[in-house]
Design a protein around this motif. Structure first.
Motif, PDB file in Angstrom:
ATOM      1  N   GLY A   1       0.940  -1.319  -0.013  1.00 17.70           N
ATOM      2  CA  GLY A   1      -0.007   0.061   0.181  1.00 17.70           C
ATOM      3  C   GLY A   1       0.802   1.298   0.122  1.00 17.70           C
ATOM      4  N   ARG A   2       2.081   1.292   0.794  1.00 12.77           N
ATOM      5  CA  ARG A   2       2.868   2.735   0.771  1.00 12.77           C
ATOM      6  C   ARG A   2       3.439   2.420  -0.494  1.00 12.77           C
ATOM      7  NH1 ARG A   2       5.205   0.547   6.672  1.00 12.77           N
ATOM      8  NH2 ARG A   2       3.471   0.863   8.055  1.00 12.77           N
ATOM      9  N   ALA A   3       3.863   1.350  -1.034  1.00 11.20           N
ATOM     10  CA  ALA A   3       4.651   1.486  -2.430  1.00 11.20           C
ATOM     11  C   ALA A   3       3.696   2.001  -3.372  1.00 11.20           C
ATOM     12  CB  ALA A   3       5.054   0.125  -2.558  1.00 11.20           C
ATOM     13  N   SER A   4       2.325   1.725  -3.148  1.00  9.56           N
ATOM     14  CA  SER A   4       1.534   2.281  -4.308  1.00  9.56           C
ATOM     15  C   SER A   4       1.252   4.000  -4.194  1.00  9.56           C
ATOM     16  CB  SER A   4       0.260   1.676  -4.234  1.00  9.56           C
ATOM     17  OG  SER A   4      -0.930   1.808  -4.999  1.00  9.56           O
ATOM     18  N   VAL A   5       1.256   4.375  -3.036  1.00 10.04           N
ATOM     19  CA  VAL A   5       1.013   5.585  -2.581  1.00 10.04           C
ATOM     20  C   VAL A   5       2.529   6.435  -3.225  1.00 10.04           C
ATOM     21  CG1 VAL A   5       1.399   7.557  -0.617  1.00 10.04           C
ATOM     22  CG2 VAL A   5      -0.446   5.551  -0.684  1.00 10.04           C
ATOM     23  N   ASP A   6       3.737   5.978  -2.976  1.00 10.88           N
ATOM     24  CA  ASP A   6       4.826   6.403  -3.452  1.00 10.88           C
ATOM     25  C   ASP A   6       4.536   6.488  -4.961  1.00 10.88           C
ATOM     26  OD1 ASP A   6       5.845   6.663  -1.063  1.00 10.88           O
ATOM     27  OD2 ASP A   6       6.933   5.021  -1.156  1.00 10.88           O
ATOM     28  N   LEU A   7       4.292   5.305  -5.583  1.00  6.37           N
ATOM     29  CA  LEU A   7       4.094   5.288  -7.220  1.00  6.37           C
ATOM     30  C   LEU A   7       3.293   6.500  -7.722  1.00  6.37           C
ATOM     31  CD1 LEU A   7       4.674   4.097  -9.746  1.00  6.37           C
ATOM     32  CD2 LEU A   7       2.864   2.529  -9.352  1.00  6.37           C
ATOM     33  N   HIS A   8       1.968   6.498  -6.863  1.00  7.34           N
ATOM     34  CA  HIS A   8       1.043   7.524  -7.439  1.00  7.34           C
ATOM     35  C   HIS A   8       1.440   8.839  -7.071  1.00  7.34           C
ATOM     36  CE1 HIS A   8      -1.196   4.250  -8.434  1.00  7.34           C
ATOM     37  NE2 HIS A   8      -2.326   4.882  -9.072  1.00  7.34           N
ATOM     38  N   THR A   9       2.151   9.178  -6.209  1.00  5.41           N
ATOM     39  CA  THR A   9       3.027  10.527  -5.931  1.00  5.41           C
ATOM     40  C   THR A   9       3.730  10.833  -6.865  1.00  5.41           C
ATOM     41  OG1 THR A   9       2.436   9.949  -3.465  1.00  5.41           O
ATOM     42  CG2 THR A   9       4.051  11.804  -4.105  1.00  5.41           C
ATOM     43  N   LEU A  10       4.819   9.784  -7.450  1.00  3.02           N
ATOM     44  CA  LEU A  10       5.622  10.071  -8.721  1.00  3.02           C
ATOM     45  C   LEU A  10       4.986  10.244  -9.772  1.00  3.02           C
ATOM     46  CD1 LEU A  10       8.720   9.848  -9.201  1.00  3.02           C
ATOM     47  CD2 LEU A  10       8.324   7.547  -9.959  1.00  3.02           C
ATOM     48  N   PHE A  11       3.841   9.748 -10.057  1.00  3.53           N
ATOM     49  CA  PHE A  11       3.077  10.002 -11.256  1.00  3.53           C
ATOM     50  C   PHE A  11       2.441  11.463 -11.182  1.00  3.53           C
ATOM     51  CE2 PHE A  11       1.959   5.296 -12.021  1.00  3.53           C
ATOM     52  CZ  PHE A  11       3.064   5.193 -12.712  1.00  3.53           C
ATOM     53  N   TYR A  12       2.015  11.758 -10.113  1.00  8.10           N
ATOM     54  CA  TYR A  12       1.338  13.245  -9.826  1.00  8.10           C
ATOM     55  C   TYR A  12       2.389  14.430 -10.093  1.00  8.10           C
ATOM     56  CZ  TYR A  12      -0.632  17.225  -7.581  1.00  8.10           C
ATOM     57  OH  TYR A  12      -1.111  18.586  -7.254  1.00  8.10           O
ATOM     58  N   PHE A  13       3.480  14.079  -9.673  1.00  8.98           N
ATOM     59  CA  PHE A  13       4.527  15.285  -9.884  1.00  8.98           C
ATOM     60  C   PHE A  13       5.506  15.089 -11.349  1.00  8.98           C
ATOM     61  CE2 PHE A  13       4.412  15.431  -5.447  1.00  8.98           C
ATOM     62  CZ  PHE A  13       4.335  16.785  -5.171  1.00  8.98           C
ATOM     63  N   LYS A  14       4.953  14.192 -12.128  1.00  9.40           N
ATOM     64  CA  LYS A  14       5.845  13.870 -13.356  1.00  9.40           C
ATOM     65  C   LYS A  14       5.891  15.065 -14.350  1.00  9.40           C
ATOM     66  CE  LYS A  14       5.287  10.680 -17.704  1.00  9.40           C
ATOM     67  NZ  LYS A  14       4.690   9.651 -18.263  1.00  9.40           N
ATOM     68  N   ASP A  15       4.801  15.930 -14.271  1.00  6.99           N
ATOM     69  CA  ASP A  15       5.145  17.135 -15.224  1.00  6.99           C
ATOM     70  C   ASP A  15       4.810  18.326 -14.376  1.00  6.99           C
ATOM     71  OD1 ASP A  15       5.352  15.727 -17.588  1.00  6.99           O
ATOM     72  OD2 ASP A  15       3.282  15.064 -17.574  1.00  6.99           O
ATOM     73  N   ARG A  16       4.951  18.195 -13.222  1.00  6.37           N
ATOM     74  CA  ARG A  16       4.925  19.399 -12.393  1.00  6.37           C
ATOM     75  C   ARG A  16       6.099  19.783 -11.341  1.00  6.37           C
ATOM     76  NH1 ARG A  16      -0.036  16.407 -11.405  1.00  6.37           N
ATOM     77  NH2 ARG A  16      -2.046  17.835 -11.491  1.00  6.37           N
TER      78      ARG A  16
END
Length: 805
Positions: free
Chosen positions: A684-699
């Motif tokens: 679950g924590r790894a999934s949060v880290d992954l989606h946080t990375l996706f969120y900042f991809k172009d930011r």
């Protein structure tokens, strides 16, 4: 493929010689069979027997017998040139010299002791045994929790393994033998060196090849798990593996090599691809994602979609339909697997009858079936940001077992008679199987709005308000007993319903409605724990939270002292009072930050069998409860399924399965569900880290963070807005760093950092290593030093949500 019972054939039967080792005996049997088979086929059939073995001595002896003997590597390479097959060869023969990493004059690591020497050392007490656990970001430092037997007593010993040489090729999860040694400096605690690996943890590893590390046909594989070493992998298809997420496994680790040898297993997909990265999470955390088998699905009711509770089943239960009890559930928005429902009915004497009704999963999941075996193996439902991996088939978790509104459902109920001040009357608690009809499924937000709106005066809303009133009294009573109110930086994502890309991320905001449900679930778990332990004091499946070791509180105490606060930690009550009193003027987030640090001082709560420990070790430290179990979520936790069976047997409505009548068997189940529970948390924590990375991809975002760690090379910051925590390295920009362990300060570039300082950060994605993209946090020059306020962002709509109980 044919099988030949050589040991029962007179021409191939072999007796073991005096002094012959089991391995040599087995090798000789194989050579005898090969010789007989070669003779049996004869030249007229044109057959040729090939003895395939990686044992050099056995190959030499086979040659003396006139046999053709080759290695597996030679056999496969002589049969195919397919690179996908060749890469799967076990890398036993991969020489370290090929990568130019061998020290010709001396060994990199110490040779392991022999098995008999290790056994003797463990018996004599010169060695200790335990599982080695590495830190999150370092493969070459670890700790071993060992058991030491002295004077008829067994004590725990925490041994530090301080570096690469002392790790001696052991990896996280290995069961190792350790020799205690003198520490290099005072304050290092008990220090040891690995002298043997008793059981390897050479599990599949997910990651990518570092294409810049090429030496011949060998590349370094970088695992996603930072507490695993790089692995040397040979490949004849580097172009097709570049930029991919791969799975490899370790085969060997020679004494003269920096890195272990491994081989390619399979490709998951492109690095950065959502599905490939989710597959990485599944591999790294051993998440069982295979579809449910035909045998499992055959255990489900055949009338799916038309299921109706049979009259004879209703006759065996207490029917709460039409009883005047208004039953409802309160869950996250969009929740499908509704485990629990509640009711609250005021009695004529002014007290309240309160009921917790839990899905009767064990009615459908019967012991000794393929369905039960699968649920036991999976152990828990795994919740990720964009999906969940169920413990039970969907027909059960989202339909027949889910306590949805406006449908009849089977439940396992517990009721109390409670006074208005939240006291449960003795001898008025009841346990029974029931039939319920929930009137409504509230989300937390809906329940909160109903309670807060004075215009809502319908009977069900009034019941919910009474539940909330009682929940507050229950919580006050728990806190008075020393229960802790800890914290963690939880976040939630708003996902695009079509692409699953994160649109927003914010702090998870808890409401009174969350606490309402939590309090009654805690009460139910405590009550049921006492009931099953009373009737099965050697077989009850319970959950304990061990008291933290005194040394575990040292970082918290030191951090608090650095800002002039004193933390008392002799008991959970003292800790709770110290946390309640810890405030810092002008910083609303400070208290939560201190609670986050307190959470990290705790040991892991675990399931156990009551017969395996004395009663004084049953205690749940965080809840200040003498006994505790998990009963309220059988749809998503196998522990609760076991507890339901114990509870049913305790009230005489079902027999205890034979597999649960032995404490060793219950203990084995506990071991598995403890591991599965931990793996699910980490996934679950790894999934949060992954989606946080996706969120900042172009930011590129600027946001405030609070310092929660100080190190010699940088500061650890937490960004509450996004739940991000990372070490910001300062040593590369400021080589003149001055770190004070006594004062907990770090001076860098004319600026001094302290614990709980707020800093302005720039957050972006670092793609400098294509095989390992990650977030990059940079501390900006000081501007507005006003601390960030502890305000949660507006609640975004979530595509899917998990239950928090």
């Amino acid at each position: 493929m044919y099988f030949f019972a050589n040991e029962h054939h007179r021409e191939t039967h072999v007796a073991q010689l005096d002094g012959e080792t089991p391995n040599d005996f087995n090798d000789r049997k194989i050579r005898v069979v090969c010789t007989w088979y070669q003779r049996h086929l004869g030249p007229e059939l044109g057959g040729k027997v090939v003895h395939v073995t990686n044992d050099r001595a056995s190959r030499e002896l086979a040659g003396q017998d006139g046999l053709t003997a080759i290695t597996m590597d030679d056999y496969v390479r002589g049969s195919t040139q397919d690179p996908a097959i060749l890469d799967r060869l076990v890398a036993i023969s991969a020489g370290a010299e090929d990568a130019g990493e061998v020290h010709k004059q001396k060994e990199q690591y110490s040779p392991f002791l022999s098995g008999p020497t290790i056994s003797a050392g463990l018996k004599e007490g010169t060695l200790v045994q335990g599982t080695i656990r590495c830190g999150r970001d370092n493969a070459f430092r670890g700790r071993v929790s060992a058991k030491v037997h002295k004077g008829g007593k067994t004590d725990s010993l925490e041994v530090n393994i301080p570096g690469r040489y002392e790790m001696n090729r052991a990896i996280d999860g290995d069961v190792v033998a350790v020799r205690i040694k003198e520490p290099d400096q005072e304050g290092d605690g008990v220090v040891g060196q690995v002298v043997g690996v008793i059981k390897t943890n050479w599990r599949p590893l997910a990651g990518s090849l570092d294409m810049d590390s090429k030496r011949g046909d060998t590349y370094l594989f970088h695992p996603v798990a930072r507490n695993m070493p790089y692995v040397r992998v040979r490949t004849s298809q580097p172009e097709s593996l570049a930029g991919k997420r791969l799975v490899i496994t370790i085969d060997s680790w020679p004494e003269r090599s920096n890195y272990p040898n491994g081989h390619y297993v399979r490709t998951l997909g492109n690095t950065g691809d959502r599905e490939a990265e989710n597959e990485v999470i599944f591999v790294e955390h051993d998440v069982p994602v295979r579809p449910f088998s035909t045998a499992v699905l055959a255990c489900l009711p055949p009338e799916a979609g038309k299921y109706k509770i049979k009259d004879h089943e209703v006759a065996k239960r207490i029917d709460l339909r039409g009883s005047g009890r208004r039953i409802c559930s309160i869950d996250p928005p969009g929740c499908e697997d509704i485990d629990d429902a509640l009711h609250c009915m005021q009695l004529e004497n002014g007290n309240f009858e309160v009921g917790v009704h839990i899905a009767d999963v064990t009615h459908f999941v019967r012991p000794n079936t393929a369905l039960d075996d699968e649920a036991s193996m999976r152990g828990t439902t795994v919740y990720l940001v964009d999906r969940r991996i169920d413990m039970l088939p969907r027909l059960l978790n989202a339909d027949l077992c889910s306590l949805r509104p406006e449908v009849d459902r089977l439940a396992f109920s517990v009721t109390w008679e409670m006074t208005p001040d939240g006291k449960c009357l003795d001898n008025r608690t009841k346990f029974f199987k029931s039939v319920i009809h929930s009137e409504r499924a509230f989300s937390y937000g809906e329940a909160q709005s109903q309670m807060d709106d004075p215009a809502c005066t319908d009977p069900l809303t009034c019941d919910v308000r009474n539940l909330n009133m009682l929940a507050k009294r229950l919580k006050a009573n728990r806190v008075a007993m020393g229960a802790l109110n800890l914290a963690s930086p939880e976040v939630k994502f708003a996902l695009d319903t079509e692409t699953n890309n994160p649109l927003d991320v914010g702090v998870y905001e808890l409401k009174e409605a969350n606490s309402l449900v939590e309090e009654f679930m805690l009460l139910a778990n405590i009550t049921v724990g006492a009931q099953i332990e009373k009737h099965f004091n050697q077989l009850a499946l319970l959950r304990r939270h061990p008291d933290p070791l005194p040394t575990q509180f040292e970082p918290l105490i030191k951090a608090a002292e650095s800002v002039g606060l004193s933390m008392k930690v002799a008991s959970s009550k003292e800790l709770a009072d110290s946390l309640d009193a810890a405030v810092r003027e002008g910083d609303e987030y400070f208290n939560k930050a201190l609670r986050i640090l307190s959470t990290r001082c705790m040991q892991q709560a675990v399931y156990f069998c009551s017969g395996s420990l004395p009663q004084d070790q049953y205690r749940h430290y965080g809840l200040a409860a003498a006994i505790y179990t998990h009963y309220t979520s059988p749809i998503r936790r196998y522990a609760d399924v076991m507890v339901h069976r114990l509870l049913a047997a305790s009230i005489g409505v079902d027999e205890l399965p034979m597999t649960m009548r032995d404490k060793d068997s219950v203990g084995q189940v506990c071991d598995n569900i403890n591991r599965r529970h931990l793996m699910a948390q980490m996934a679950g924590r790894a999934s949060v880290d992954l989606h946080t990375l996706f969120y900042f991809k172009d930011r590129t975002v600027q946001e405030k963070g609070i310092i929660l760690r100080l190190r010699e090379n940088g500061v650890g910051v937490l960004v509450p807005r996004f739940g991000i925590e990372a070490l910001v390295r300062l040593d590369e920009l400021h080589p003149d760093l001055v770190y004070s362990d006594e004062l907990l300060t770090l001076a860098a570039g004319g600026r001094t950092f302290h614990m709980f300082d707020w800093v302005e950060l720039e957050i972006t994605v670092d793609n400098s290593k294509p095989h390992r993209p990650g977030l990059s946090l940079t501390i900006l020059p000081p501007g507005d030093d006003k601390p960030a306020q502890a305000e949660a962002s507006p609640e975004p709509k979530k595509k899917k949500a998990r239950k928090k109980k």
